[in-house]
Design a protein around this motif. Structure first.
Motif, PDB file in Angstrom:
ATOM      1  N   UNK A 118      23.042  48.914 141.802  1.00 32.35           N
ATOM      2  CA  UNK A 118      23.022  50.080 140.894  1.00 32.35           C
ATOM      3  C   UNK A 118      22.763  49.696 139.443  1.00 32.35           C
ATOM      4  N   UNK A 119      21.806  48.804 139.254  1.00 29.27           N
ATOM      5  CA  UNK A 119      21.414  48.462 137.893  1.00 29.27           C
ATOM      6  C   UNK A 119      22.326  47.485 137.182  1.00 29.27           C
ATOM      7  N   UNK A 120      23.294  46.913 137.881  1.00 32.49           N
ATOM      8  CA  UNK A 120      24.231  45.979 137.235  1.00 32.49           C
ATOM      9  C   UNK A 120      23.714  44.539 137.183  1.00 32.49           C
ATOM     10  N   UNK A 121      22.573  44.261 137.817  1.00 33.24           N
ATOM     11  CA  UNK A 121      22.053  42.890 137.851  1.00 33.24           C
ATOM     12  C   UNK A 121      21.310  42.578 136.565  1.00 33.24           C
ATOM     13  N   UNK A 122      21.665  41.469 135.943  1.00 33.60           N
ATOM     14  CA  UNK A 122      21.014  40.993 134.722  1.00 33.60           C
ATOM     15  C   UNK A 122      20.292  39.692 135.053  1.00 33.60           C
ATOM     16  N   UNK A 123      18.966  39.714 135.000  1.00 34.06           N
ATOM     17  CA  UNK A 123      18.181  38.538 135.361  1.00 34.06           C
ATOM     18  C   UNK A 123      17.800  37.750 134.120  1.00 34.06           C
ATOM     19  N   UNK A 124      18.070  36.445 134.147  1.00 34.75           N
ATOM     20  CA  UNK A 124      17.809  35.570 133.016  1.00 34.75           C
ATOM     21  C   UNK A 124      16.860  34.445 133.459  1.00 34.75           C
ATOM     22  N   UNK A 125      16.189  33.827 132.520  1.00 36.96           N
ATOM     23  CA  UNK A 125      15.320  32.696 132.842  1.00 36.96           C
ATOM     24  C   UNK A 125      16.138  31.403 132.809  1.00 36.96           C
ATOM     25  N   UNK A 126      16.240  30.746 133.951  1.00 37.35           N
ATOM     26  CA  UNK A 126      17.033  29.510 134.027  1.00 37.35           C
ATOM     27  C   UNK A 126      16.269  28.342 134.646  1.00 37.35           C
ATOM     28  N   UNK A 127      15.044  28.573 135.131  1.00 37.99           N
ATOM     29  CA  UNK A 127      14.375  27.517 135.896  1.00 37.99           C
ATOM     30  C   UNK A 127      13.036  27.072 135.334  1.00 37.99           C
ATOM     31  N   UNK A 128      12.503  27.728 134.329  1.00 35.46           N
ATOM     32  CA  UNK A 128      11.211  27.330 133.772  1.00 35.46           C
ATOM     33  C   UNK A 128      11.315  27.165 132.262  1.00 35.46           C
ATOM     34  N   UNK A 129      10.307  26.506 131.699  1.00 28.87           N
ATOM     35  CA  UNK A 129      10.268  26.325 130.247  1.00 28.87           C
ATOM     36  C   UNK A 129       9.998  27.647 129.532  1.00 28.87           C
ATOM     37  N   UNK A 130       9.094  28.425 130.090  1.00 32.07           N
ATOM     38  CA  UNK A 130       8.683  29.698 129.503  1.00 32.07           C
ATOM     39  C   UNK A 130       8.660  30.748 130.614  1.00 32.07           C
ATOM     40  N   UNK A 131       8.744  32.005 130.247  1.00 32.69           N
ATOM     41  CA  UNK A 131       8.549  33.044 131.247  1.00 32.69           C
ATOM     42  C   UNK A 131       7.082  33.010 131.664  1.00 32.69           C
ATOM     43  N   UNK A 132       6.804  33.039 132.972  1.00 31.68           N
ATOM     44  CA  UNK A 132       5.400  32.919 133.419  1.00 31.68           C
ATOM     45  C   UNK A 132       4.461  33.930 132.790  1.00 31.68           C
ATOM     46  N   UNK A 133       4.935  35.130 132.506  1.00 35.17           N
ATOM     47  CA  UNK A 133       4.053  36.140 131.934  1.00 35.17           C
ATOM     48  C   UNK A 133       3.757  35.902 130.453  1.00 35.17           C
ATOM     49  N   UNK A 134       4.456  34.932 129.859  1.00 38.97           N
ATOM     50  CA  UNK A 134       4.228  34.670 128.435  1.00 38.97           C
ATOM     51  C   UNK A 134       3.113  33.656 128.205  1.00 38.97           C
ATOM     52  N   UNK A 135       2.630  33.025 129.275  1.00 39.05           N
ATOM     53  CA  UNK A 135       1.549  32.037 129.139  1.00 39.05           C
ATOM     54  C   UNK A 135       0.305  32.626 129.797  1.00 39.05           C
ATOM     55  N   UNK A 136      -0.560  33.215 128.979  1.00 38.41           N
ATOM     56  CA  UNK A 136      -1.737  33.924 129.471  1.00 38.41           C
ATOM     57  C   UNK A 136      -2.962  33.551 128.635  1.00 38.41           C
ATOM     58  N   UNK A 137      -4.125  33.764 129.230  1.00 31.98           N
ATOM     59  CA  UNK A 137      -5.365  33.556 128.492  1.00 31.98           C
ATOM     60  C   UNK A 137      -5.530  34.666 127.456  1.00 31.98           C
ATOM     61  N   UNK A 138      -6.542  34.547 126.622  1.00 38.26           N
ATOM     62  CA  UNK A 138      -6.780  35.558 125.589  1.00 38.26           C
ATOM     63  C   UNK A 138      -7.088  36.920 126.189  1.00 38.26           C
ATOM     64  N   UNK A 139      -7.583  36.926 127.420  1.00 38.26           N
ATOM     65  CA  UNK A 139      -7.886  38.200 128.084  1.00 38.26           C
ATOM     66  C   UNK A 139      -6.696  38.721 128.888  1.00 38.26           C
ATOM     67  N   UNK A 140      -5.576  37.997 128.858  1.00 35.04           N
ATOM     68  CA  UNK A 140      -4.385  38.428 129.587  1.00 35.04           C
ATOM     69  C   UNK A 140      -4.323  37.962 131.020  1.00 35.04           C
ATOM     70  N   UNK A 141      -5.269  37.111 131.426  1.00 35.25           N
ATOM     71  CA  UNK A 141      -5.291  36.613 132.804  1.00 35.25           C
ATOM     72  C   UNK A 141      -4.395  35.391 132.939  1.00 35.25           C
ATOM     73  N   UNK A 142      -4.035  35.090 134.183  1.00 32.95           N
ATOM     74  CA  UNK A 142      -3.276  33.879 134.475  1.00 32.95           C
ATOM     75  C   UNK A 142      -4.209  32.671 134.437  1.00 32.95           C
ATOM     76  N   UNK A 143      -3.676  31.545 134.026  1.00 30.48           N
ATOM     77  CA  UNK A 143      -4.473  30.321 133.998  1.00 30.48           C
ATOM     78  C   UNK A 143      -4.641  29.763 135.412  1.00 30.48           C
ATOM     79  N   UNK A 144      -5.823  29.207 135.670  1.00 31.23           N
ATOM     80  CA  UNK A 144      -6.070  28.548 136.951  1.00 31.23           C
ATOM     81  C   UNK A 144      -6.495  27.096 136.768  1.00 31.23           C
ATOM     82  N   UNK A 145      -6.531  26.636 135.527  1.00 32.06           N
ATOM     83  CA  UNK A 145      -6.874  25.243 135.223  1.00 32.06           C
ATOM     84  C   UNK A 145      -5.753  24.665 134.366  1.00 32.06           C
ATOM     85  N   UNK A 146      -5.336  23.451 134.707  1.00 33.24           N
ATOM     86  CA  UNK A 146      -4.136  22.889 134.096  1.00 33.24           C
ATOM     87  C   UNK A 146      -4.281  22.647 132.592  1.00 33.24           C
TER      88      UNK A 146
END
Length: 472
Positions: A118-146
């Protein structure tokens, strides 16, 4: 209820320091109930035996650490959503704080838990350096090259400083807890974990100790030593990272307290490769099962059960491959350079599907991480993001001679070849009969003949690659 507790639901983040969910729970000012749920109802990516061994010791260490700050760990076994919902209901929990992950199974659990709680769950980032959605190309796409992905991460200026471990955790009345021993995570008969016990110290304290030792003594030599499996040249932090006994954020900042140089730069790049794999899984939930490059769905893989079993047991007749597979069996870990060699041998020389190798690693590695395991197997197979070209086929003999020149790694894990000199130990089938006799080696008896002619295996793989390319 002003006295209602809050729950910290531990997942793959079994530590007290730099734990955003734990930090938020303590900051709430309410009594805190730490919980860990062992969910055996998961899909085929349920935890393998080596990881279960590690989990037992990591949970024991976490429970001890929590006791030291006035708290205690509640253990429960069952369906994750049903169990956390039951605990929340019975304790009257005001909020439930938990970590997030790129694992699609964990993401699904969190989505279901949001509704059930019922909305009581609070999700935090504990396993990665950055939130995955915060690292994007200039067009907003996901990276496919390291490389551009890593550069984008570096451009963010690095992760925020790690959070300190709490000095004291307000205690909540806990529901009945399972006994860790009753989970039977450890092997009984046969006890195959002796090598694991000799190699590892699971837990947050063990992770910190290994990190400090590596940064103090190994970072300077890391660029060269990391490629030589007989040397203690890698950090061996992967299982500690996977179980979250130390965070990537902590490692990032601990490394940056050391003098800049090639060793530190390369170590940070390795952390970013791990982040890249997590990002790939976040954006491609099917990564563990299906090739990212669709033409590989037409790859004419071979159903070679004897070859697969020989590879698993370290009985291929190719010493560097067998040494790596035996190191895996004995210690639950394998040197990174050798991982690439044994993986290339399986998927290219034997033409066995990469998913078979991925599944074996999943069951036998103490650092079996879904994102890294899938991402790296697809990289070697040539079918993933930023993958090595399929026609890049590791020659295990050349690799062995270059990175284990004296054969010390092979001698340690393939002792039946111990008396062969450096000239012949990498390819004993090329040794003259006299050298084999003097070393007590009888090919086909004391040590197997190669299960594949390396030149023939290479040619077969290149032909198969040509077939799928021609149909593209």
């Amino acid at each position: 209820m002003t006295n209602a507790p809050v729950i910290v639901w531990f997942r793959n983040d079994l530590r007290l320091a730099d734990h955003a969910a734990l930090h938020a729970a303590v900051d709430s000012g309410r009594p805190v109930l730490p919980v860990y749920i062992l969910d055996d109802t998961a899909d085929r990516w349920a935890m393998g035996d080596a990881s279960r061994w590690w989990l037992h010791h990591s949970l024991a260490a976490l429970a001890q650490a929590l006791t030291g700050v006035g708290s205690h760990l509640t253990l429960r076994r069952g369906d994750s959503v049903a169990t956390i919902t039951e605990i929340a209901r019975k304790t009257g929990a005001a909020e439930i704080f938990t970590g997030g992950s790129a694992d699609p199974g964990a993401r699904q659990v969190n989505q279901e838990a949001v509704k059930a709680l019922d909305g009581k769950l609070r999700q935090m980032r504990t396993t990665t350096l950055f939130h995955p959605d915060s690292v994007r190309t200039k067009t907003g796409a996901a990276y496919s090259v390291y490389t551009p992905f890593a550069n984008a991460c570096l451009a963010l200026g690095g992760p925020k400083l790690p959070l300190p471990a709490p000095d004291k955790i307000p205690t909540a009345d806990a529901p009945k807890s399972d006994r860790l021993e009753d989970w039977n995570l450890l092997p009984t008969k046969p006890d195959w974990a002796a090598g694991l016990r000799d190699t590892w110290t699971p837990g947050e304290a063990g992770a910190i100790a290994r990190t400090e030792a590596f940064l103090a003594h190994g970072l300077t030599h890391y660029p060269d030593a990391r490629d030589h499996p007989a040397d203690d040249g890698t950090s061996m932090l992967s299982p500690h990272l996977h179980f979250g006994e130390i965070s990537g954020v902590q490692l990032w900042h601990m490394a940056h307290r050391h003098q800049a140089g090639k060793g530190r730069e390369m170590f940070i790049r390795e952390l970013l490769w791990r982040e890249f794999c997590a990002n790939l899984l976040w954006n491609n939930p099917g990564l563990p099962d299906a090739p990212l490059r669709l033409e590989f769905e037409r790859m004419p893989w071979r159903n070679d059960k004897p070859g697969r079993v020989a590879w698993q047991k370290g009985r291929t007749g190719v010493p560097i491959v067998d040494a790596g597979m035996r190191q895996l069996w004995q210690t639950g870990w394998m040197h990174n350079r050798v991982r690439m060699i044994v993986a290339s041998f399986l998927v290219k020389h034997l033409m066995i599907p990469w998913q078979d190798g991925e599944a074996w690693f999943w069951d036998t590695l103490v650092d079996a991480d879904l994102a890294s395991n899938a991402g790296n197997w697809q990289w070697v197979a040539g079918c993933g993001a930023d993958a090595a070209p399929y026609f890049r086929i590791f020659n295990p003999i050349l690799q062995s001679r270059k990175f284990d020149a004296d054969g010390d790694y092979i001698r340690h894990f393939v002792p039946e070849l111990d008396r062969l000199g450096p000239r012949h130990i990498h390819a004993p089938w090329e040794a003259p009969a006299e050298a084999l006799a003097n070393a007590g080696v009888t090919l086909g008896k004391t040590y197997p003949n190669p299960i594949v002619d390396l030149a023939i295996g290479r040619a077969r793989a290149l032909e198969a690659y040509g077939q799928i390319r021609s149909r593209a």
